[in-house]
Design a protein around this motif. Structure first.
Motif, mmCIF file in Angstrom:
data_model
loop_
_atom_site.group_PDB
_atom_site.id
_atom_site.type_symbol
_atom_site.label_atom_id
_atom_site.label_comp_id
_atom_site.label_asym_id
_atom_site.label_seq_id
_atom_site.Cartn_x
_atom_site.Cartn_y
_atom_site.Cartn_z
ATOM 1 N N GLY A 1 -2.359 6.200 6.188
ATOM 2 C CA GLY A 1 -1.286 6.603 7.072
ATOM 3 C C GLY A 1 -0.062 5.729 6.887
ATOM 4 N N GLN A 2 1.100 6.304 7.171
ATOM 5 C CA GLN A 2 2.358 5.568 7.063
ATOM 6 C C GLN A 2 3.172 5.816 8.328
ATOM 7 N N GLY A 3 3.736 4.745 8.878
ATOM 8 C CA GLY A 3 4.528 4.943 10.081
ATOM 9 C C GLY A 3 5.264 3.700 10.508
ATOM 10 N N LYS A 4 5.634 3.686 11.803
ATOM 11 C CA LYS A 4 6.425 2.581 12.340
ATOM 12 C C LYS A 4 5.579 1.604 13.154
ATOM 13 N N VAL B 1 5.043 0.461 8.010
ATOM 14 C CA VAL B 1 3.707 -0.108 8.010
ATOM 15 C C VAL B 1 2.749 0.913 7.405
ATOM 16 N N MET B 2 1.664 0.393 6.890
ATOM 17 C CA MET B 2 0.652 1.247 6.272
ATOM 18 C C MET B 2 -0.704 0.935 6.889
ATOM 19 N N GLY B 3 -1.498 1.969 7.024
ATOM 20 C CA GLY B 3 -2.811 1.762 7.607
ATOM 21 C C GLY B 3 -3.871 2.621 6.940
ATOM 22 N N TRP B 4 -5.104 2.154 7.070
ATOM 23 C CA TRP B 4 -6.276 2.939 6.681
ATOM 24 C C TRP B 4 -7.056 3.270 7.948
ATOM 25 N N PHE B 5 -7.481 4.491 8.016
ATOM 26 C CA PHE B 5 -8.232 4.982 9.157
ATOM 27 C C PHE B 5 -9.426 5.756 8.606
#
Length: 120
Positions: A97-100, A33-37
């Motif tokens: 950000g990249q993670g699970k 998953v990818m996110g913007w913070f």
């Protein structure tokens, strides 16, 4: 080695638009998953937008819903945040950000950030 590189920040007047991009490398992009913070001076980092691995589900903070759009291109290993109708309170450093799991703690890797400044 995983790298996330943000681009597209800058200075814009209130009501304007910016498009942030994040280029990822080092592991299979489509598996995470990818996110913007974002983090404003004196504030903690907060979630802005997130997108599932396939791109079929997106999530937004209430403060940006209807103004920001997140998308991803798994062939190009990129995630984009289109920001419209910007407000001075959107001023912050924006991080990819990249993670699970779509949360701050769920991110495994972070970019160095790109500064967005919205003038009134």
């Amino acid at each position: 080695q995983v790298q996330l590189v943000e681009s597209g920040g800058g200075l814009v007047q209130a009501g304007g638009s910016l498009r942030l991009s994040c280029a990822a490398s080092g592991r299979t992009f489509s598996m995470y998953v990818m996110g913007w913070f974002r983090q404003a001076p004196g504030n903690e980092r907060e979630f802005v937008a997130g997108i599932r691995r396939s791109g079929d589900s997106t999530y937004y903070a209430d403060s940006v819903k209807g103004r920001f759009t997140i998308s991803r291109d798994n062939a190009k290993n990129t995630v984009v945040l289109q920001m419209n109708r910007l407000k001075p309170e959107d001023t912050a450093v924006y991080y990819c950000g990249q993670g699970k799991i779509l949360s701050i703690r769920g991110m495994d890797y972070w970019g160095k950030g790109t500064l967005v400044t919205v003038s009134s």
